[in-house]
Design a protein around this motif. Structure first.
Motif, PDB file in Angstrom:
ATOM      1  N   ASP A 356      65.844  57.520  38.819  1.00  0.00           N
ATOM      2  CA  ASP A 356      66.334  57.135  37.392  1.00  0.00           C
ATOM      3  C   ASP A 356      65.325  55.988  36.935  1.00  0.00           C
ATOM      4  O   ASP A 356      64.639  55.572  35.799  1.00  0.00           O
ATOM      5  N   ARG A 357      65.041  55.092  38.046  1.00  0.00           N
ATOM      6  CA  ARG A 357      64.234  53.885  37.797  1.00  0.00           C
ATOM      7  C   ARG A 357      62.993  53.964  38.635  1.00  0.00           C
ATOM      8  O   ARG A 357      62.870  53.323  39.799  1.00  0.00           O
ATOM      9  N   GLU A 396      58.779  58.689  28.885  1.00  0.00           N
ATOM     10  CA  GLU A 396      60.103  58.283  28.716  1.00  0.00           C
ATOM     11  C   GLU A 396      60.377  57.029  29.773  1.00  0.00           C
ATOM     12  O   GLU A 396      60.995  55.954  29.798  1.00  0.00           O
ATOM     13  N   ALA A 397      60.592  57.820  31.039  1.00  0.00           N
ATOM     14  CA  ALA A 397      60.749  56.876  32.196  1.00  0.00           C
ATOM     15  C   ALA A 397      60.067  55.671  32.436  1.00  0.00           C
ATOM     16  O   ALA A 397      60.707  54.639  32.698  1.00  0.00           O
ATOM     17  N   THR A 399      58.571  53.966  29.831  1.00  0.00           N
ATOM     18  CA  THR A 399      58.928  53.089  28.819  1.00  0.00           C
ATOM     19  C   THR A 399      60.120  52.388  29.090  1.00  0.00           C
ATOM     20  O   THR A 399      60.069  51.423  29.056  1.00  0.00           O
ATOM     21  N   ARG A 400      61.068  53.354  29.731  1.00  0.00           N
ATOM     22  CA  ARG A 400      62.458  52.496  29.891  1.00  0.00           C
ATOM     23  C   ARG A 400      62.035  51.542  31.090  1.00  0.00           C
ATOM     24  O   ARG A 400      62.907  50.548  30.899  1.00  0.00           O
ATOM     25  N   GLN A 401      61.537  51.742  31.830  1.00  0.00           N
ATOM     26  CA  GLN A 401      61.522  51.034  33.145  1.00  0.00           C
ATOM     27  C   GLN A 401      60.688  49.593  32.626  1.00  0.00           C
ATOM     28  O   GLN A 401      61.250  48.270  32.984  1.00  0.00           O
ATOM     29  N   GLU A 403      60.436  48.326  29.536  1.00  0.00           N
ATOM     30  CA  GLU A 403      61.455  47.733  28.518  1.00  0.00           C
ATOM     31  C   GLU A 403      62.401  46.857  29.529  1.00  0.00           C
ATOM     32  O   GLU A 403      63.056  45.973  28.718  1.00  0.00           O
ATOM     33  N   ARG A 404      62.948  47.268  30.400  1.00  0.00           N
ATOM     34  CA  ARG A 404      63.982  46.486  31.232  1.00  0.00           C
ATOM     35  C   ARG A 404      63.341  45.020  31.220  1.00  0.00           C
ATOM     36  O   ARG A 404      64.307  43.922  31.146  1.00  0.00           O
ATOM     37  N   ARG A 410      58.605  49.215  23.243  1.00  0.00           N
ATOM     38  CA  ARG A 410      58.338  50.388  22.545  1.00  0.00           C
ATOM     39  C   ARG A 410      57.841  50.062  21.136  1.00  0.00           C
ATOM     40  O   ARG A 410      56.997  50.942  20.597  1.00  0.00           O
TER      41      ARG A 410
END
Length: 504
Positions: A356-357, A396-397, A399-401, A403-404, A410
């Motif tokens: 997931d990360r 997307e994965a 980008t999310r990582q 963003e943490r 984004r």
């Protein structure tokens, strides 16, 4: 048809290092490259769908070994017109809660920033950084011979007793550190998450479960070079600058290179006294077939390939908005969170699942090389570790990582594109299934790649393997090509003394 002295199949850093070494010995050399441009894992290309005036490093972007390896020290990239620049902060590891581990070029400054772990960092890394020549020579040796293991120690080829003696103490220190950081005792040295994560992020370059001896060896070598003379250097203009310097030198010494020239069968090879393959063992077997002995073919088939990386390139309107601003001063950022989180992510990949990360490696070349920025647009290079052959789009994965640790990331993304792991070999055939190490980075295969044979390079009479699938393994260092070429010079041409590699 004219008989060539040597043909090199593949124009990655190892293939070009081999070609340059052979050409400087006065041989007629031709390099055959299937891609439209030379360089293999050291290419910098435009991506028109993202930006007309930006260029992106296709694979490797940051090059501590491009100045530190014995081959490139002898070649002298600076004298060949390549400018290597290193930021004040070599690499960074952002954490939650506004914390980060920062590896400065200055080791004492790094240690001071690690608080209660400062002395432990000095004790582990300082002796290796102080002896970086010996440590690098040992790590990038041929893993078979004393001379090959000590090439480049202080005074050049280490054939003397003095050369061997000078490497004993650094070798013992490196070995002790490797046993500690690669085994169950790896969690005993550091108290803070900053120090633990800072070293673990470097170990994750090996794309292997952690702790592991392969990961520890990677971490200790690269961490030492971060605090050594050249740091984690970035070539001005991109990795292509290194490739172009090698190509210029090859051509200056009479060698030629043909791009867009695929070799699928031995009939595709021009007649030559020696053929050197900067390819995977799988490709050599496919091309040469029964021209390699049955036992050697069987051994090469047992060579294991590793897990993979998916690449995501971004165009940004401004720098990454890291919560800890100093993270933005590093050209390389390991985006994986805590040591425990990185262990979970790498274990998932080893078990064939997408975490997931994911473990993300990020490079902002504009930090060290402002010329890569055009107006309000800048390239951003990232990799995410995934199972071999993954077809997933990781945009997307990733980008999310990011963003943490950089809320608002984004909002600064202008465009992006992903090269899934399954597509990486379309850009470089040496990355089967996205394996950017050209072979699993296990401790066995770091020493016994591609096979445990006494000579890891010669496969048959006049046939050599010189890629990252041979010792010393992956990286832009040219050593596999250098080792293989000198064996070919001796065995096929009875040439024992070769011209130096530096410009006249």
């Amino acid at each position: 048809m004219t008989l060539l002295d040597a043909v090199v199949v593949g124009s990655g850093p190892n293939g070009l290092a081999a070609a340059v070494t052979l050409a400087r010995a006065g041989l007629g050399v031709r390099v055959l490259e299937a891609q439209p441009t030379a360089g293999g894992g050291a290419r910098t290309l435009p991506v028109p769908e993202l930006a007309d005036d930006l260029v992106f490093d296709l694979c490797s972007a940051v090059h501590p070994m491009a100045w530190a390896s014995p081959f490139f020290r002898a070649f002298d990239l600076g004298a060949h017109g390549v400018e290597l620049v290193a930021p004040e902060i070599a690499y960074a590891q952002p954490l939650g809660g506004g914390r980060a581990g920062l590896a400065f070029r200055d080791l004492d400054r790094t240690a001071d920033g690690l608080g209660p772990d400062g002395d432990a960092w000095r004790d582990l890394i300082a002796p290796l950084a102080d002896s970086w020549r010996e440590v690098t020579a040992l790590a990038l040796g041929d893993k078979r011979t004393v001379r090959g293991m000590l090439e480049g120690v202080r005074g050049g080829p280490a054939s003397s007793a003095w050369g061997a003696a000078s490497a004993v103490r650094p070798g013992l220190r490196f070995g002790a550190a490797l046993l500690e950081q690669g085994g169950p005792r790896w969690d005993r040295r550091f108290l803070t998450e900053e120090a633990k994560a800072l070293l673990t992020g470097v170990a994750a370059h090996a794309i292997t479960p952690l702790p592991s001896y392969a990961g520890a060896g990677t971490a200790l070598l690269l961490a030492a070079l971060a605090h050594a003379d050249g740091g984690w250097a970035v070539p001005v203009g991109g990795s292509q600058a290194v490739t172009d310097a090698l190509v210029r030198d090859l051509e200056a010494h009479g060698g030629t290179i043909e791009t867009g020239r695929a070799v699928e069968d031995w009939h595709d090879l021009p007649p030559a006294r020696a053929v050197l393959f900067d390819t995977t063992p799988r490709a050599v077997l496919s091309i040469m077939g029964d021209r390699i002995s049955v036992p050697r073919r069987a051994a090469l088939r047992r060579f294991r390939y590793g897990n993979a990386a998916a690449k995501v390139d971004f165009v940004l309107s401004e720098p990454v908005p890291w919560t800890v601003p100093d993270v933005g001063r590093a050209s390389t950022v390991h985006v994986g969170g805590t040591r425990a989180e990185m262990v979970i992510a790498e274990d998932a990949v080893a078990n064939g699942t997408h975490p997931d990360r994911p473990m993300v490696l990020l490079s902002d070349p504009g930090v060290a090389d402002p010329g890569r920025v055009r107006g309000n647009r800048r390239p951003l290079w990232t990799y995410a570790h995934v199972p071999a052959g993954s077809t997933q789009d990781l945009t997307e994965a990733v980008t999310r990582q990011i963003e943490r640790f950089a809320p608002g990331f984004r909002d600064v993304v202008v465009g992006s594109r992903c090269i899934p792991a399954s597509h990486m070999e379309l850009h470089n055939a040496n990355y089967p299934g996205g394996d950017i190490s050209s072979g699993a980075a296990s401790i066995w295969q770091m020493f016994a790649r591609p096979t445990p044979a006494p000579d890891p390079y010669q496969l048959a009479e006049g046939v050599y393997l010189c890629s990252a699938s041979t010792p010393p393994g992956p990286g832009v260092h040219g050593m596999g090509g250098w080792h293989a070429a000198r064996r070919a010079l001796l065995r096929e041409f009875d040439i024992r003394h070769v011209l130096g590699l530096a410009p006249a």
